[in-house]
Design a protein around this motif. Sequence first.
Motif, PDB file in Angstrom:
ATOM      1  N   LEU A  44       0.805  -1.223   0.000  1.00  0.00           N
ATOM      2  CA  LEU A  44       0.000   0.000   0.000  1.00  0.00           C
ATOM      3  C   LEU A  44       0.835   1.269   0.000  1.00  0.00           C
ATOM      4  CD1 LEU A  44      -2.779  -0.899   2.608  1.00  0.00           C
ATOM      5  CD2 LEU A  44      -3.055  -0.709   0.125  1.00  0.00           C
ATOM      6  N   ASP A  45       2.102   1.163   0.320  1.00  0.00           N
ATOM      7  CA  ASP A  45       2.929   2.351   0.538  1.00  0.00           C
ATOM      8  C   ASP A  45       3.335   2.999  -0.788  1.00  0.00           C
ATOM      9  OD1 ASP A  45       3.998   4.221   2.203  1.00  0.00           O
ATOM     10  OD2 ASP A  45       5.814   3.087   2.689  1.00  0.00           O
ATOM     11  N   GLU A  46       2.326   3.501  -1.518  1.00  0.00           N
ATOM     12  CA  GLU A  46       2.534   4.125  -2.814  1.00  0.00           C
ATOM     13  C   GLU A  46       2.872   5.610  -2.645  1.00  0.00           C
ATOM     14  OE1 GLU A  46      -0.802   3.526  -5.413  1.00  0.00           O
ATOM     15  OE2 GLU A  46      -1.125   1.459  -4.732  1.00  0.00           O
ATOM     16  N   ARG A  47       3.898   6.048  -3.274  1.00  0.00           N
ATOM     17  CA  ARG A  47       4.274   7.465  -3.217  1.00  0.00           C
ATOM     18  C   ARG A  47       3.318   8.307  -4.058  1.00  0.00           C
ATOM     19  NH1 ARG A  47       9.282   8.429  -1.042  1.00  0.00           N
ATOM     20  NH2 ARG A  47      10.594   6.582  -0.691  1.00  0.00           N
ATOM     21  N   GLY A  48       3.108   9.544  -3.593  1.00  0.00           N
ATOM     22  CA  GLY A  48       2.311  10.484  -4.358  1.00  0.00           C
ATOM     23  C   GLY A  48       0.815  10.269  -4.278  1.00  0.00           C
ATOM     24  N   VAL A  49       0.368   9.449  -3.333  1.00  0.00           N
ATOM     25  CA  VAL A  49      -1.060   9.179  -3.175  1.00  0.00           C
ATOM     26  C   VAL A  49      -1.574   9.946  -1.958  1.00  0.00           C
ATOM     27  CG1 VAL A  49      -2.802   7.400  -2.764  1.00  0.00           C
ATOM     28  CG2 VAL A  49      -0.845   6.909  -4.222  1.00  0.00           C
ATOM     29  N   GLU A  50      -2.717  10.615  -2.109  1.00  0.00           N
ATOM     30  CA  GLU A  50      -3.295  11.392  -1.010  1.00  0.00           C
ATOM     31  C   GLU A  50      -4.061  10.464  -0.072  1.00  0.00           C
ATOM     32  OE1 GLU A  50      -5.230  15.167  -2.094  1.00  0.00           O
ATOM     33  OE2 GLU A  50      -4.603  14.707  -4.143  1.00  0.00           O
ATOM     34  N   ALA A  51      -3.317   9.690   0.686  1.00  0.00           N
ATOM     35  CA  ALA A  51      -3.948   8.685   1.547  1.00  0.00           C
ATOM     36  C   ALA A  51      -3.176   8.545   2.850  1.00  0.00           C
ATOM     37  CB  ALA A  51      -4.011   7.337   0.829  1.00  0.00           C
ATOM     38  N   GLU A  52      -3.867   8.045   3.853  1.00  0.00           N
ATOM     39  CA  GLU A  52      -3.268   7.665   5.127  1.00  0.00           C
ATOM     40  C   GLU A  52      -3.680   6.233   5.426  1.00  0.00           C
ATOM     41  OE1 GLU A  52      -4.888  10.272   8.115  1.00  0.00           O
ATOM     42  OE2 GLU A  52      -6.882   9.348   8.050  1.00  0.00           O
ATOM     43  N   VAL A  53      -2.931   5.577   6.305  1.00  0.00           N
ATOM     44  CA  VAL A  53      -3.197   4.192   6.663  1.00  0.00           C
ATOM     45  C   VAL A  53      -3.363   4.090   8.175  1.00  0.00           C
ATOM     46  CG1 VAL A  53      -2.280   1.832   6.699  1.00  0.00           C
ATOM     47  CG2 VAL A  53      -1.917   3.281   4.689  1.00  0.00           C
ATOM     48  N   ILE A  54      -4.443   3.428   8.605  1.00  0.00           N
ATOM     49  CA  ILE A  54      -4.686   3.219  10.035  1.00  0.00           C
ATOM     50  C   ILE A  54      -4.889   1.725  10.262  1.00  0.00           C
ATOM     51  CG2 ILE A  54      -6.060   3.857  12.048  1.00  0.00           C
ATOM     52  CD1 ILE A  54      -7.038   6.283  10.393  1.00  0.00           C
ATOM     53  N   LEU A  55      -4.059   1.158  11.100  1.00  0.00           N
ATOM     54  CA  LEU A  55      -4.071  -0.278  11.401  1.00  0.00           C
ATOM     55  C   LEU A  55      -4.543  -0.472  12.831  1.00  0.00           C
ATOM     56  CD1 LEU A  55      -3.199  -3.228  10.639  1.00  0.00           C
ATOM     57  CD2 LEU A  55      -0.919  -2.629  11.502  1.00  0.00           C
ATOM     58  N   LEU A  56      -5.477  -1.387  13.030  1.00  0.00           N
ATOM     59  CA  LEU A  56      -6.018  -1.667  14.357  1.00  0.00           C
ATOM     60  C   LEU A  56      -5.679  -3.084  14.777  1.00  0.00           C
ATOM     61  CD1 LEU A  56      -8.099  -0.764  16.692  1.00  0.00           C
ATOM     62  CD2 LEU A  56      -9.738  -2.153  15.415  1.00  0.00           C
ATOM     63  N   ASP A  57      -4.926  -3.221  15.858  1.00  0.00           N
ATOM     64  CA  ASP A  57      -4.733  -4.534  16.481  1.00  0.00           C
ATOM     65  C   ASP A  57      -5.869  -4.722  17.485  1.00  0.00           C
ATOM     66  OD1 ASP A  57      -2.715  -6.894  17.188  1.00  0.00           O
ATOM     67  OD2 ASP A  57      -3.487  -6.068  19.063  1.00  0.00           O
ATOM     68  N   ASP A  58      -6.803  -5.607  17.162  1.00  0.00           N
ATOM     69  CA  ASP A  58      -8.031  -5.751  17.946  1.00  0.00           C
ATOM     70  C   ASP A  58      -7.824  -6.679  19.146  1.00  0.00           C
ATOM     71  OD1 ASP A  58     -10.628  -5.526  18.793  1.00  0.00           O
ATOM     72  OD2 ASP A  58     -11.517  -6.602  17.115  1.00  0.00           O
ATOM     73  N   GLY A  59      -6.946  -6.256  20.034  1.00  0.00           N
ATOM     74  CA  GLY A  59      -6.737  -7.007  21.272  1.00  0.00           C
ATOM     75  C   GLY A  59      -6.148  -8.375  21.058  1.00  0.00           C
TER      76      GLY A  59
END
Length: 313
Positions: A44-59
Motif C-alpha cells: 500500500l505504501d505508494e508514493r504520491g497518493v493522497e492517503a493515510e493508513v490506520i491499522l487496528l490490532d483488535d486485542g
Amino acid sequence: MTVVSETLTDNIAWRSLSETGAQPRLSVLIPTFRDDPSALLKALDERGVEAEVILLDDGGGDAALVERMAKRIETMTLPARLVVLSSNEGRAKGRNRLARHARGGHLLFLDSDMLPDPIGFLARWTALAGDDVAVAFGGFTLDQTPHRPEHDLHRAMALKSDCTSAPERAREPEKHVFTSNLLVRRDVFDTVAFDEGFAGWGWEDVEWAMRVSALYPIVHIDNSATHLGLDTAQALAAKYEQSAANFARVVQGHLEVVRNYPSYRVAKALKPLPLRPLWRPMLKSIALCEAAPTPLRALAMRLYRAALYSDAV
C-alpha cells in the motif's frame, strides 16, 4: 463492563500531516487480529497518493507482532497510525473505531489478509474518491493465494461464489459487499455505521450494505485484491457455526431482502426435514473428509451451512 483502552503509534508523516491540518483524500482502515499485515502495508505504501493508513490490532495480545507492526508503521512513506486495543472488540466495533481515527473524506476498508492485485491499486481508489462516489466495492480474487491442499475446499467455494466480476456483482449490489475491499464516503459512514450487535464472524458487512443501499447507490468496480487467508475445512465450518446467530439477526431485520438469497431458500427447504440432529453432522463429516472429491465436499459444506441457518428461518 470492560473498558477498552488504546495505545497509539504514529509515524513521522502522520505527525507532519497533523501539524499542517491538511486532510488526506483517503483513509485506509485495516483491522487485524493475530495476523501479520506486513505484506499488505508494504504493497500500500505508494508514493504520491493522497492517503493515510490506520491499522487496528483488535486485542490480539501478541506483543512480538505488535512490535513488528509498529516498526512497519514507523517506516512507511504514507501517514500511518497503529491503534492497539487492550482487549478484543470484534469486527463491527473495531471497524467503527477505525473510522473515528480517520481524517480522510473517503474510507477504504481492507482486511489484513488481503494483497492488492493491480499496480496503482491505491491510486485508483484515491481517484474514485475524488469523483465523490458514495460506496464502491472493488472485488477480490485468489490470484496470489498459494495453493495448499488443506485449503482446497475453501478455494473451490470462494471461486464459485465470491470471486466475481463487477458486472456480475452489480446485479445484486448489496449482496456482494465485503469489508475486504470497500470504499465508503465519510458522510455515508457517519449516517450508516456497522451494527455493533453482530458478534463473531459473518454477515455484518452484507447487513450494512442492505441498510446503505436503501439510501445510496453501491458501485461495483474491478480494482481487486487477493484474499490470502483461506481457511481449512475445519476452520471454515467453525466460522459458519459462529455465523448462524448473525444470519438470524439479518433475517429478523431484512427478511424481504434475504429471502431471495440462495442461503435462505435452501435453509427454508431443509427446515421441515426430520431428524436434523442426525443428518446435519453427517454433512459436516463429508465436508471435512479430504479423501472425498472437492465438488462433493463443497456441496456438503453449503448444505451444512444451510442446515445451521434453518434454525433461523
